[in-house]
Motif scaffolding. Structure first.
Motif, mmCIF file in Angstrom:
data_model
loop_
_atom_site.group_PDB
_atom_site.id
_atom_site.type_symbol
_atom_site.label_atom_id
_atom_site.label_comp_id
_atom_site.label_asym_id
_atom_site.label_seq_id
_atom_site.Cartn_x
_atom_site.Cartn_y
_atom_site.Cartn_z
ATOM 1 N N SER A 123 0.831 -1.205 0.000
ATOM 2 C CA SER A 123 0.000 0.000 0.000
ATOM 3 C C SER A 123 0.867 1.258 0.000
ATOM 4 C CB SER A 123 -0.943 -0.002 1.210
ATOM 5 O OG SER A 123 -0.228 0.173 2.426
ATOM 6 N N PHE A 124 2.022 1.189 0.675
ATOM 7 C CA PHE A 124 2.963 2.317 0.685
ATOM 8 C C PHE A 124 3.450 2.602 -0.733
ATOM 9 C CE2 PHE A 124 7.227 4.028 0.733
ATOM 10 C CZ PHE A 124 7.183 5.028 1.693
ATOM 11 N N VAL A 125 3.890 1.556 -1.423
ATOM 12 C CA VAL A 125 4.388 1.725 -2.791
ATOM 13 C C VAL A 125 3.289 2.251 -3.699
ATOM 14 C CG1 VAL A 125 5.266 0.510 -4.820
ATOM 15 C CG2 VAL A 125 6.187 -0.017 -2.556
ATOM 16 N N ASN A 126 2.097 1.692 -3.580
ATOM 17 C CA ASN A 126 0.988 2.129 -4.432
ATOM 18 C C ASN A 126 0.651 3.599 -4.201
ATOM 19 O OD1 ASN A 126 0.702 -0.381 -5.622
ATOM 20 N ND2 ASN A 126 -0.813 -1.095 -4.132
ATOM 21 N N ALA A 127 0.682 4.022 -2.943
ATOM 22 C CA ALA A 127 0.355 5.416 -2.634
ATOM 23 C C ALA A 127 1.438 6.367 -3.127
ATOM 24 C CB ALA A 127 0.150 5.581 -1.130
ATOM 25 N N VAL A 128 2.686 6.001 -2.888
ATOM 26 C CA VAL A 128 3.793 6.890 -3.240
ATOM 27 C C VAL A 128 4.002 6.968 -4.750
ATOM 28 C CG1 VAL A 128 6.297 7.159 -3.089
ATOM 29 C CG2 VAL A 128 4.981 6.652 -1.042
ATOM 30 N N TYR A 179 7.353 11.972 0.734
ATOM 31 C CA TYR A 179 7.910 10.682 0.319
ATOM 32 C C TYR A 179 7.937 10.578 -1.205
ATOM 33 C CZ TYR A 179 8.017 8.346 4.912
ATOM 34 O OH TYR A 179 8.319 7.957 6.193
ATOM 35 N N ARG A 180 6.804 10.942 -1.825
ATOM 36 C CA ARG A 180 6.690 10.822 -3.283
ATOM 37 C C ARG A 180 7.743 11.679 -3.978
ATOM 38 N NH1 ARG A 180 1.583 12.279 -3.871
ATOM 39 N NH2 ARG A 180 0.803 10.138 -3.847
ATOM 40 N N ASN A 181 7.883 12.914 -3.535
ATOM 41 C CA ASN A 181 8.846 13.814 -4.161
ATOM 42 C C ASN A 181 10.274 13.298 -4.005
ATOM 43 O OD1 ASN A 181 9.494 16.606 -5.327
ATOM 44 N ND2 ASN A 181 10.722 16.576 -3.460
ATOM 45 N N ASN A 182 10.615 12.831 -2.807
ATOM 46 C CA ASN A 182 11.976 12.338 -2.578
ATOM 47 C C ASN A 182 12.295 11.126 -3.446
ATOM 48 O OD1 ASN A 182 12.490 14.315 -0.694
ATOM 49 N ND2 ASN A 182 12.052 13.024 1.082
ATOM 50 N N ILE A 183 11.346 10.213 -3.552
ATOM 51 C CA ILE A 183 11.581 9.000 -4.336
ATOM 52 C C ILE A 183 11.668 9.323 -5.824
ATOM 53 C CG2 ILE A 183 10.542 6.815 -5.072
ATOM 54 C CD1 ILE A 183 9.461 6.549 -2.190
ATOM 55 N N LEU A 184 10.723 10.114 -6.324
ATOM 56 C CA LEU A 184 10.726 10.429 -7.750
ATOM 57 C C LEU A 184 11.920 11.302 -8.125
ATOM 58 C CD1 LEU A 184 6.917 11.019 -8.405
ATOM 59 C CD2 LEU A 184 8.297 9.024 -9.017
ATOM 60 N N ASN A 204 14.854 10.773 -10.847
ATOM 61 C CA ASN A 204 15.225 11.833 -11.783
ATOM 62 C C ASN A 204 16.733 12.071 -11.777
ATOM 63 O OD1 ASN A 204 14.779 14.104 -13.576
ATOM 64 N ND2 ASN A 204 15.015 15.434 -11.802
ATOM 65 N N GLU A 205 17.317 12.201 -10.596
ATOM 66 C CA GLU A 205 18.753 12.468 -10.499
ATOM 67 C C GLU A 205 19.571 11.281 -10.989
ATOM 68 O OE1 GLU A 205 20.359 15.297 -9.754
ATOM 69 O OE2 GLU A 205 18.352 16.192 -9.784
ATOM 70 N N SER A 206 19.124 10.080 -10.654
ATOM 71 C CA SER A 206 19.838 8.882 -11.091
ATOM 72 C C SER A 206 19.851 8.778 -12.609
ATOM 73 C CB SER A 206 19.184 7.639 -10.479
ATOM 74 O OG SER A 206 19.838 6.463 -10.907
ATOM 75 N N LEU A 207 18.705 8.999 -13.229
ATOM 76 C CA LEU A 207 18.619 8.904 -14.683
ATOM 77 C C LEU A 207 19.354 10.051 -15.365
ATOM 78 C CD1 LEU A 207 14.882 7.791 -14.939
ATOM 79 C CD2 LEU A 207 16.895 6.394 -15.469
ATOM 80 N N LYS A 208 19.332 11.222 -14.755
ATOM 81 C CA LYS A 208 20.048 12.363 -15.332
ATOM 82 C C LYS A 208 21.550 12.115 -15.342
ATOM 83 C CE LYS A 208 19.822 16.283 -13.115
ATOM 84 N NZ LYS A 208 19.251 17.544 -12.578
ATOM 85 N N ASN A 209 22.051 11.417 -14.328
ATOM 86 C CA ASN A 209 23.478 11.099 -14.285
ATOM 87 C C ASN A 209 23.893 10.177 -15.425
ATOM 88 O OD1 ASN A 209 23.980 12.633 -12.002
ATOM 89 N ND2 ASN A 209 23.627 10.938 -10.585
ATOM 90 N N VAL A 210 22.968 9.346 -15.880
ATOM 91 C CA VAL A 210 23.263 8.429 -16.989
ATOM 92 C C VAL A 210 22.989 9.095 -18.332
ATOM 93 C CG1 VAL A 210 22.664 6.220 -18.062
ATOM 94 C CG2 VAL A 210 22.727 6.420 -15.562
ATOM 95 N N TYR A 211 21.863 9.789 -18.413
ATOM 96 C CA TYR A 211 21.381 10.306 -19.694
ATOM 97 C C TYR A 211 21.526 11.825 -19.766
ATOM 98 C CZ TYR A 211 19.557 5.612 -20.267
ATOM 99 O OH TYR A 211 19.450 4.244 -20.391
ATOM 100 N N GLY A 212 22.755 12.287 -19.605
ATOM 101 C CA GLY A 212 23.015 13.724 -19.616
ATOM 102 C C GLY A 212 22.713 14.379 -20.949
ATOM 103 N N ALA A 213 23.003 13.692 -22.049
ATOM 104 C CA ALA A 213 22.722 14.272 -23.365
ATOM 105 C C ALA A 213 21.217 14.353 -23.614
ATOM 106 C CB ALA A 213 23.400 13.454 -24.461
#
Length: 238
Positions: free
Chosen positions: A11-16, A41-46, A50-59
């Motif tokens: 339920s936590f995962v579904n809500a967040v 919680y939602r903002n921190n996780i998302l 975002n930051e993780s993917l930006k580190n990989v996909y900078g272009a």
């Protein structure tokens, strides 16, 4: 883990992860409301996605802009959650995701650019060793109908003046490898690309040379061999 704890985790995962802003985590108590706590919680996780993917996909970030990238990252995180605690393992499905997402599916070169960036990311993380046929384990060959290296270089200097004529520049075959500390990426000629492609498919050097000469009869496969050995891409076989 008992069933109650497992149900609460679900339920936590579904809500967040829900795109519905009204969803809240059940059972929360404290000085702030459940709605506000869920939003945090939602903002921190998302934002972590975002930051993780930006580190990989900078272009990709440069090409589509911050707001669009964040929307893509949030959507990707909700659709394809991480299955590992290692952030370096996250993001491999981005090329296909970009090809089908409504915000990016019309930008036809984006999936190939994402393939190039993921290849670079993988190459950087690959252990230092050579495969049985002598090629460095980190070696990747990324081929596209678009000028990937020119696009990638443009993204490294986004404030530089100038434009790219994608049709005039044509396609690209990019060598991606990390023989030393940094990842090496460079465009290959059609014959050199054919040579590497044959080696990656497990063909012996003489067949790789023949494949290169099929594309360009006057090419020099020995030069490709010497360059690869000198760059640490290929281990001399004894």
């Amino acid at each position: 883990m008992n069933d109650d704890a497992l149900d609460w985790q679900k339920s936590f995962v579904n809500a967040v992860m829900s795109p519905e802003e009204g969803r809240v985590i059940s059972g929360l108590s404290g000085s702030i409301s459940a709605a506000v706590a869920t939003a945090i919680y939602r903002n921190n996780i998302l934002e972590g996605f975002n930051e993780s993917l930006k580190n990989v996909y900078g272009a990709i970030f440069v090409l589509i802009g911050e707001d669009c990238f964040r929307e893509i990252a949030y959507s990707y995180g909700r659709s394809i959650p991480s299955l590992s605690g290692d952030r370096n393992a996250y993001g491999e499905h981005m090329p296909a995701f970009l090809a089908h997402h409504p915000l990016t599916r019309e930008i036809v070169y984006l999936p190939d650019m994402a393939r190039l960036e993921w290849a670079s990311h993988e190459a950087y993380s690959t252990a230092e060793y050579f495969l049985g046929h002598g090629l460095h384990a980190s070696l990747r060959l990324v081929e596209s109908s678009y000028p990937l290296m020119a696009l990638w270089q443009l993204c490294q200097h986004p404030d530089a003046e100038g434009t790219l004529d994608l049709d005039a520049l044509g396609g690209d075959s990019v060598l991606v490898v990390r023989p030393q500390e940094n990842v090496l990426m460079r465009s290959l000629s059609p014959s050199e690309a054919a040579w590497y492609r044959a080696l990656l498919e497990g063909h012996p050097p003489d067949q790789a040379a023949a494949a290169a000469r099929t594309v360009e009869p006057d090419c020099d496969p020995m030069l490709y061999w010497e360059t690869a050995v000198g760059d640490g891409v290929l281990q001399q076989q004894h």
